[in-house]
Design an enzyme around this catalytic site. Structure first.
Site, mmCIF file in Angstrom:
data_model
loop_
_atom_site.group_PDB
_atom_site.id
_atom_site.type_symbol
_atom_site.label_atom_id
_atom_site.label_comp_id
_atom_site.label_asym_id
_atom_site.label_seq_id
_atom_site.Cartn_x
_atom_site.Cartn_y
_atom_site.Cartn_z
ATOM 1 N N HIS A 1 0.823 -1.204 0.000
ATOM 2 C CA HIS A 1 0.000 0.000 0.000
ATOM 3 C C HIS A 1 0.862 1.260 0.000
ATOM 4 C CE1 HIS A 1 -2.341 3.207 1.992
ATOM 5 N NE2 HIS A 1 -3.300 2.751 1.210
ATOM 6 N N CYS B 1 -0.296 -4.995 -15.692
ATOM 7 C CA CYS B 1 -0.467 -3.805 -14.849
ATOM 8 C C CYS B 1 0.222 -3.997 -13.499
ATOM 9 C CB CYS B 1 -1.939 -3.478 -14.661
ATOM 10 S SG CYS B 1 -2.879 -4.842 -13.972
HETATM 11 C C1 PEP Z 1 -1.152 -7.234 -9.253
HETATM 12 O O1 PEP Z 1 -1.462 -8.186 -8.526
HETATM 13 O O2 PEP Z 1 -0.154 -7.218 -9.988
HETATM 14 C C2 PEP Z 1 -1.975 -6.018 -9.273
HETATM 15 C C3 PEP Z 1 -1.775 -5.066 -10.131
HETATM 16 O O3 PEP Z 1 -2.940 -5.930 -8.308
HETATM 17 P P1 PEP Z 1 -2.672 -5.453 -6.807
HETATM 18 O O4 PEP Z 1 -1.271 -4.966 -6.715
HETATM 19 O O5 PEP Z 1 -3.666 -4.398 -6.524
HETATM 20 O O6 PEP Z 1 -2.920 -6.713 -6.047
#
Ligand code: PEP
Ligand code: MG
Length: 777
Positions: free
Chosen positions: A415, A724
């Site tokens: 976070h 992403c």
């Molecule tokens: C991921 O898991 O790569 C992602 C983009 O989602 P998060 O970081 O929100 O779990």
């Protein structure tokens, strides 16, 4: 004979005291006069002498201050207050500072000094000129010890009485807690530090800001200018997101322009002080500086830099077409290349207190504030260094204020890392021991690139400016066949994200938006506040959609682990899970909580109805095509034309990479690798656990194999395949992904420029190699 100690420890006698008058005019001052007029005064005098447009000013000299101390018998009393002061003891420090300040404020300035200040003021413009009264400590603005901002400045002062009061307040500010602490830490003898006061015509700037005459991190000949409406304080204090311009001194061209939404400005408040007011809607998004103005400012910056032989951090203002250079001081650190520009090697000699992973780039110095409980975030002040075990969504308001963030736990995708990158705030995560090693009130410098926390101040580069440089340099119009998109988590980052010129949003994490409401979705449902929930969600997403007109924005449905909900209203009803990362999150929770899912879909439906056709929806944490089908059918049931809208999935669990063909058959329009999770689930490495962080390997052959196979399948079916996860923000990984045929890459705001460049180079290389191979055949 009275012995007077001066700045730098020189001792002058009562006879020489007579030689330096109480008042010096700017034209009489040179940089050698620093012990009389302080760093600011000397710099202004020097700048005026080389023909820069400096507003008229005089300086109440450090000798005037010393005379005041001697005449009022304050010298001994003041200094004895510090004799045994332990500056690490916050309470004692604050108390000593308050006592000293009160002493200075209460003492009566001699008639002679008053008369001389009055006479000088009168000479400026008949005694009615509005002036800025600025402290200029004699240890200030030296290349190796930036004391800037330690003492006070009073703006918009008019009239003799107000001026004299402001001068005395500046003197008192030499004894502020922060100032005493900095001096002690930098090894300045408190008895020998003097203060001068610059009294300068206040330029009622219509536009103003700051300028780095060279790139603050790399030292390249790129002038970086930040500007906004009204007085420059709005930019300096960070109350506004300014426009940012990059002027390349080699090509003498503006190479990047980033126009921000400037909501507020600081203007004169009648005859005294300043006030913060809203900028009229028409001017909020208007560009502050034209290219000629940028070039002219850069030219002034260059003159200053050439004259001093060192890059400068300049404050400027413009009123009715007249340019003013208000202040200039050396940039005290230029990243790792500073030696090349003649800067001192402070970093090498500075003590590293603690280290972790550099999670958000930028360098910032400030006072440590350790937060052990979210309830204590009220004590966090603007410019502090927030040190905590791990940040939570309910800490975001505090995170907005601070100069840098340091956590014990977490990795590059935690976070703290995600939010800091979007806020443009330097961050170091996973230090393991920062909350134990660092002390409240301690002054440190955080290097968010290298992951290091140094003792004391060793850098002056503002994080926003550092980040700005990276963002803006990403604005160059490189066209790539592989789309380069951007990740957004907080709507307030939308404008910065859009300014990168990204080809769309490859991931909008709505959980940050929802968690920011400080109430769980369950709370809204239980309290009949469903409409409010839908409205908040709709409005937050709309901000991002509006920032990317005509470009695809993939919004991800809620994916917050249960522990992240715990501190919020309604969080008491969240289940306690042994391992929330493997628990009730993502689409699996939404499918089992139809009300929660329905409210999100309600917000999407409204947006589609309003014409935002480029809104796509992405399901997180899918492990089986049935989950996609079920989610789609639920949406159909709530009135969504599911064949028309863009629905896709995240590939975060190895099963979804392996079963990608089945997902394609189930009708996904796109898939995006969430490598943050894909890596942790493939390698069994908790992404937030600093103990195993060194084993968290995005380029593990098993991870690459899953990605490679899924890309090839998507290509075979002509389905957009993207990434992403954080790995997409690493140029090396981007090169690999382009080589393996990915359709798009969605990176963090600060990484767009380098990713776009890596993508472009790789594409060109592939084309070149293909052409060469053809020729050779
Ligand atoms: C991921 O898991 O790569 C992602 C983009 O989602 P998060 O970081 O929100 O779990
Ligand atoms: Mg994920």
């Amino acid at each position: 004979m009275i012995i007077i100690k001066q700045g730098g420890g020189k001792i002058i006698s009562g006879a020489s005291m007579k030689e330096v008058p109480n008042i010096l005019w700017l034209e009489e001052i040179r940089k050698e006069d620093i012990s009389s007029v302080g760093g600011k005064g000397a710099s202004l005098g020097e700048m005026a002498s080389i023909g820069l447009p400096v507003p008229k000013a005089f300086v109440v000299t450090a000798q005037a201050f010393r005379r005041f101390l001697v005449e009022t018998n304050l010298e001994k009393k003041l200094f004895s207050a510090y004799d045994k002061l332990d500056v690490e003891n916050n309470e004692a420090l604050e108390k000593a500072a308050d006592t000293a300040k009160a002493m200075v404020l209460k003492a009566k300035m001699s008639q002679k000094i008053r008369d001389e200040i009055r006479a000088a003021y009168k000479k400026m413009d008949g005694g009615t000129l509005i002036v800025a009264v600025r402290s200029s400590a004699t240890a200030e603005d030296l290349p190796d010890a930036s004391f800037a901002g330690q003492q006070e400045t009073y703006l918009n002062i008019r009239g003799e009485a107000a001026l004299i009061e402001a001068v005395q307040k500046c003197w008192a500010s030499l004894y502020g807690a922060r100032a005493i602490y900095y001096r002690a830490k930098q090894g300045f003898d408190d008895n020998t530090v003097n203060i001068a006061v610059v009294v300068q015509q206040l330029v009622p700037s219509e536009k103003a800001g700051v300028m780095f005459t060279s790139h603050p991190i790399t030292g390249e000949p790129l002038t970086i200018i930040e500007g906004s409406w009204g007085l420059g304080e709005a930019v300096v204090s960070g109350s506004v997101s300014p426009d940012k311009y990059v002027f390349d001194q080699r090509s003498e061209k503006v190479v990047d322009t980033l126009v921000s939404n400037k909501k507020v400005e600081i203007i004169a408040d009648g005859d005294h002080g300043t006030k913060l007011v809203d900028v009229s809607p028409a001017r909020q998004d208007a560009q502050v500086l034209g290219s000629e103005e940028i070039a002219k400012l850069a030219m002034y910056g260059k003159i200053a830099e050439d004259h001093y032989g060192i890059p400068q951090d300049v404050e400027w203002g413009i009123v009715a077409g007249t340019f003013y250079i208000l202040q200039s001081r050396p940039i005290t650190t230029i990243g790792n290349n500073k030696e090349a520009k003649g800067m001192t090697g402070q970093k090498q000699s500075a003590k590293i207190l603690v280290q972790g992973q550099g999670a958000a780039p930028g360098i910032a110095s400030g006072k440590v504030v350790i937060i052990r409980d979210v309830k204590d975030t009220g004590s966090v002040k603007e410019g502090d260094i927030l040190v905590t075990r791990m940040t939570n969504p309910d800490m975001v308001p505090a995170m907005r204020k601070v100069a840098a963030i340091v956590t014990d736990e977490g990795g590059m995708t935690c976070h703290a890392a995600i939010v800091s990158r979007e806020l443009g705030t330097p961050a170091v995560v996973g230090t393991k021991t920062a909350t134990n090693v660092l002390k409240n009130g301690q002054i440190v410098t955080v290097d968010g690139e290298m992951g290091l926390i140094y003792e004391g101040i060793i850098a002056q580069a503002a994080p926003a400016q550092a980040a700005a440089a990276q963002v803006t340099s990403g604005h160059a119009p490189i066209i790539t066949a592989t789309s380069v998109k951007v990740n957004v988590s907080i709507p307030e980052a939308a404008a910065r994200a859009a300014a990168t010129g990204a080809d769309g949003v490859g991931l909008l994490r709505i959980e940050h938006l929802i968690l920011g409401l400080n109430k769980t979705p369950g709370w809204f449902i239980a309290n009949n506040k469903e409409e409010e929930f839908v409205r908040e969600l709709h409005d937050g997403i709309k901000i991002v959609l509006d920032a990317f007109p005509g470009k695809t924005v993939w919004v991800r449905t809620l994916d917050a682990p249960t522990d992240e909900f715990r501190n919020m209203k309604g969080g008491e009803n969240e289940p306690h899970e042994h391992n929330p990362m493997l628990g009730w999150r993502g689409i699996r929770r939404d499918l089992q909580s139809p009300d929660q899912f329905r409210l999100q879909v309600e917000a999407f439906k409204q947006l589609w109805k309003e014409g935002y056709e480029h809104l796509g929806i992405m399901f997180p944490m899918v492990s089986h095509p049935d989950q996609f089908i079920q989610g789609k059918e639920m949406m159909r049931g709530w009135g969504v034309d599911v064949e028309k809208v863009i629905l896709g999935i995240m590939i975060e669990i190895p099963s979804s990479a392996i079963m990608i063909e089945d997902f394609i058959r189930a009708g996904i329009k796109f898939a995006s690798f969430g490598t943050n999770d894909l890596i942790q689930y493939t390698l069994a490495i908790d992404r937030n656990n600093e103990n195993v962080a060194d084993m968290y390997n995005p380029q593990h052959p098993a991870v690459l194999s899953l990605i490679h196979n899924a890309i090839q399948t998507c290509r075979a079916y002509n389905v957009e395949c993207s990434i992403c996860g954080q790995a997409g923000s690493d140029p090396k990984m981007a090169i690999w992904l382009v080589e393996h045929g990915i359709t798009s890459i969605s990176a963090n705001i600060d990484a767009i420029a380098k990713i776009r460049e890596a993508v472009a180079r790789t594409e060109k290389r592939i084309i070149l190699e293909a052409a060469r191979n053809r020729d050779a055949e």
